[in-house]
Design a protein around this motif. Structure first.
Motif, PDB file in Angstrom:
ATOM      1  N   LEU A 146       0.855  -1.194   0.000  1.00  0.00           N
ATOM      2  CA  LEU A 146       0.000   0.000   0.000  1.00  0.00           C
ATOM      3  C   LEU A 146       0.883   1.234   0.000  1.00  0.00           C
ATOM      4  O   LEU A 146       1.714   1.407   0.901  1.00  0.00           O
ATOM      5  CB  LEU A 146      -0.914   0.007   1.231  1.00  0.00           C
ATOM      6  CG  LEU A 146      -1.699   1.301   1.494  1.00  0.00           C
ATOM      7  CD1 LEU A 146      -2.647   1.597   0.332  1.00  0.00           C
ATOM      8  CD2 LEU A 146      -2.467   1.202   2.797  1.00  0.00           C
ATOM      9  N   ASN A 147       0.700   2.103  -0.993  1.00  0.00           N
ATOM     10  CA  ASN A 147       1.405   3.380  -1.043  1.00  0.00           C
ATOM     11  C   ASN A 147       0.587   4.398  -0.247  1.00  0.00           C
ATOM     12  O   ASN A 147      -0.421   4.913  -0.735  1.00  0.00           O
ATOM     13  CB  ASN A 147       1.577   3.833  -2.498  1.00  0.00           C
ATOM     14  CG  ASN A 147       2.313   5.168  -2.605  1.00  0.00           C
ATOM     15  OD1 ASN A 147       2.643   5.794  -1.604  1.00  0.00           O
ATOM     16  ND2 ASN A 147       2.570   5.591  -3.824  1.00  0.00           N
ATOM     17  N   GLU A 178       5.850   4.606   2.603  1.00  0.00           N
ATOM     18  CA  GLU A 178       5.713   6.016   3.020  1.00  0.00           C
ATOM     19  C   GLU A 178       4.651   6.168   4.108  1.00  0.00           C
ATOM     20  O   GLU A 178       3.735   6.982   4.023  1.00  0.00           O
ATOM     21  CB  GLU A 178       5.417   6.918   1.822  1.00  0.00           C
ATOM     22  CG  GLU A 178       6.562   6.999   0.836  1.00  0.00           C
ATOM     23  CD  GLU A 178       7.899   7.383   1.480  1.00  0.00           C
ATOM     24  OE1 GLU A 178       7.911   8.143   2.466  1.00  0.00           O
ATOM     25  OE2 GLU A 178       8.940   6.903   1.012  1.00  0.00           O
ATOM     26  N   ILE A 179       4.803   5.388   5.164  1.00  0.00           N
ATOM     27  CA  ILE A 179       3.827   5.353   6.259  1.00  0.00           C
ATOM     28  C   ILE A 179       3.674   6.705   6.948  1.00  0.00           C
ATOM     29  O   ILE A 179       2.616   7.020   7.484  1.00  0.00           O
ATOM     30  CB  ILE A 179       4.198   4.258   7.284  1.00  0.00           C
ATOM     31  CG1 ILE A 179       3.052   4.041   8.274  1.00  0.00           C
ATOM     32  CG2 ILE A 179       5.518   4.578   7.986  1.00  0.00           C
ATOM     33  CD1 ILE A 179       3.221   2.855   9.178  1.00  0.00           C
ATOM     34  N   VAL A 180       4.703   7.533   6.901  1.00  0.00           N
ATOM     35  CA  VAL A 180       4.651   8.837   7.557  1.00  0.00           C
ATOM     36  C   VAL A 180       3.589   9.741   6.916  1.00  0.00           C
ATOM     37  O   VAL A 180       3.164  10.729   7.519  1.00  0.00           O
ATOM     38  CB  VAL A 180       6.050   9.507   7.550  1.00  0.00           C
ATOM     39  CG1 VAL A 180       6.382  10.105   6.191  1.00  0.00           C
ATOM     40  CG2 VAL A 180       6.164  10.555   8.641  1.00  0.00           C
ATOM     41  N   GLU A 181       3.119   9.387   5.715  1.00  0.00           N
ATOM     42  CA  GLU A 181       2.095  10.183   5.030  1.00  0.00           C
ATOM     43  C   GLU A 181       0.689   9.928   5.568  1.00  0.00           C
ATOM     44  O   GLU A 181      -0.237  10.657   5.223  1.00  0.00           O
ATOM     45  CB  GLU A 181       2.129   9.909   3.526  1.00  0.00           C
ATOM     46  CG  GLU A 181       3.434  10.286   2.843  1.00  0.00           C
ATOM     47  CD  GLU A 181       3.747  11.776   2.924  1.00  0.00           C
ATOM     48  OE1 GLU A 181       2.798  12.584   2.933  1.00  0.00           O
ATOM     49  OE2 GLU A 181       4.944  12.122   2.995  1.00  0.00           O
ATOM     50  N   ARG A 208       1.697  -9.430   9.365  1.00  0.00           N
ATOM     51  CA  ARG A 208       3.002  -8.862   9.706  1.00  0.00           C
ATOM     52  C   ARG A 208       3.119  -7.524   8.995  1.00  0.00           C
ATOM     53  O   ARG A 208       2.842  -7.409   7.799  1.00  0.00           O
ATOM     54  CB  ARG A 208       4.117  -9.779   9.228  1.00  0.00           C
ATOM     55  CG  ARG A 208       5.485  -9.225   9.620  1.00  0.00           C
ATOM     56  CD  ARG A 208       6.596  -9.913   8.907  1.00  0.00           C
ATOM     57  NE  ARG A 208       7.852  -9.681   9.585  1.00  0.00           N
ATOM     58  CZ  ARG A 208       8.977 -10.264   9.245  1.00  0.00           C
ATOM     59  NH1 ARG A 208       9.011 -11.124   8.253  1.00  0.00           N
ATOM     60  NH2 ARG A 208      10.091  -9.999   9.887  1.00  0.00           N
ATOM     61  N   LEU A 209       3.555  -6.480   9.718  1.00  0.00           N
ATOM     62  CA  LEU A 209       3.677  -5.150   9.135  1.00  0.00           C
ATOM     63  C   LEU A 209       5.127  -4.816   8.821  1.00  0.00           C
ATOM     64  O   LEU A 209       6.020  -4.983   9.663  1.00  0.00           O
ATOM     65  CB  LEU A 209       3.110  -4.091  10.075  1.00  0.00           C
ATOM     66  CG  LEU A 209       1.595  -4.102  10.276  1.00  0.00           C
ATOM     67  CD1 LEU A 209       1.189  -3.019  11.256  1.00  0.00           C
ATOM     68  CD2 LEU A 209       0.852  -3.939   8.964  1.00  0.00           C
ATOM     69  N   LEU A 210       5.345  -4.339   7.601  1.00  0.00           N
ATOM     70  CA  LEU A 210       6.613  -3.761   7.187  1.00  0.00           C
ATOM     71  C   LEU A 210       6.303  -2.333   6.756  1.00  0.00           C
ATOM     72  O   LEU A 210       5.381  -2.107   5.975  1.00  0.00           O
ATOM     73  CB  LEU A 210       7.227  -4.538   6.019  1.00  0.00           C
ATOM     74  CG  LEU A 210       7.477  -6.031   6.227  1.00  0.00           C
ATOM     75  CD1 LEU A 210       8.049  -6.655   4.958  1.00  0.00           C
ATOM     76  CD2 LEU A 210       8.416  -6.274   7.396  1.00  0.00           C
ATOM     77  N   ALA A 211       7.029  -1.372   7.301  1.00  0.00           N
ATOM     78  CA  ALA A 211       6.771   0.032   7.002  1.00  0.00           C
ATOM     79  C   ALA A 211       8.003   0.655   6.362  1.00  0.00           C
ATOM     80  O   ALA A 211       9.122   0.454   6.845  1.00  0.00           O
ATOM     81  CB  ALA A 211       6.413   0.784   8.285  1.00  0.00           C
ATOM     82  N   ALA A 212       7.792   1.400   5.279  1.00  0.00           N
ATOM     83  CA  ALA A 212       8.910   2.045   4.592  1.00  0.00           C
ATOM     84  C   ALA A 212       8.796   3.556   4.691  1.00  0.00           C
ATOM     85  O   ALA A 212       7.693   4.111   4.736  1.00  0.00           O
ATOM     86  CB  ALA A 212       8.950   1.618   3.129  1.00  0.00           C
ATOM     87  N   THR A 213       9.949   4.197   4.710  1.00  0.00           N
ATOM     88  CA  THR A 213       9.976   5.648   4.806  1.00  0.00           C
ATOM     89  C   THR A 213      11.277   6.205   4.238  1.00  0.00           C
ATOM     90  O   THR A 213      12.323   5.562   4.321  1.00  0.00           O
ATOM     91  CB  THR A 213       9.825   6.091   6.283  1.00  0.00           C
ATOM     92  OG1 THR A 213       9.936   7.507   6.382  1.00  0.00           O
ATOM     93  CG2 THR A 213      10.878   5.449   7.171  1.00  0.00           C
TER      94      THR A 213
END
Length: 200
Positions: free
Chosen positions: A35-36, A80-83, A115-120
């Motif tokens: 998910l973007n 881009e979880i910070v968005e 399971r969560l993977l978050a990118a930033t």
């Protein structure tokens, strides 16, 4: 492993590829769902993440399980979880803590095994200091932080990556031999957009 991981790196450096590899190594049987978050309209974010029942709001002509339930038994990659807005971050925190979601229009929670993977691109600790990201959510997501270095810092990989890209695009035909001058130029380039630029 079910350890949540934060993947940090510049745009185009290969964060999603890293996430896909982590999922493949995890042994989880469910799907890999990406998910973007930057492309998720704020008005739709809650329904898209947590799901909704048919008729939950105007235009909901069918039920939607949401991205968290779509990744059941597998991995959800939040790019881009910070968005994500702070209110959605608060709801995501609750879903992570309780391991359940309540779809829009429903009153009964549904259990999730994701399971969560978050990118930033932005370090999440910096985003917390700037009050753009919740510290309690970071604490739940940061089981481990993986830094993906920019391509200019791994110059030795450039020729093999370039060869792989050519190989994938040529199909069964034998890949051409790379001229040494081309290899030298590939290694000398700064690649501001990283692997994404190399694949153009």
């Amino acid at each position: 492993s079910d350890l949540p991981i934060v993947i940090q790196g510049e745009t185009g450096s290969g964060k999603e590829g890293t996430a896909r590899t982590i999922h493949a190594w995890s042994g989880r049987k469910g799907p890999f769902v990406a998910l973007n978050c930057a492309a998720l309209p704020e008005a739709l974010a809650e329904g898209e993440l947590f799901g909704y029942r048919k008729g939950a709001f105007t235009g909901a002509d069918r039920a939607n399980p949401g991205f968290l339930r779509a990744a059941q038994g597998g991995t959800l990659f939040l790019d881009e979880i910070v968005e994500l807005s702070l209110p959605i971050q608060a709801k995501l925190l609750r879903a992570v803590e309780e391991r359940e979601v309540i779809p829009l229009g429903e009153s009964t929670p549904t259990g999730i095994d994701v399971r969560l993977l978050a990118a930033t691109q932005t370090p999440l600790r910096q985003a917390v200091a700037e009050k753009r990201f919740r510290g309690d959510l970071l604490a739940r997501l940061e089981g481990l932080t993986v830094e993906v270095p920019p391509l200019r810092e791994r110059v030795e990989e450039t020729p093999s990556l370039f060869s792989k890209i050519i190989e994938q695009n040529r199909g069964p035909a034998a890949p051409p031999r790379l001229d040494p001058l081309l290899i030298e130029r590939l290694c000398a380039h700064s690649w501001p957009f990283n692997v994404r630029e190399l694949t153009l």
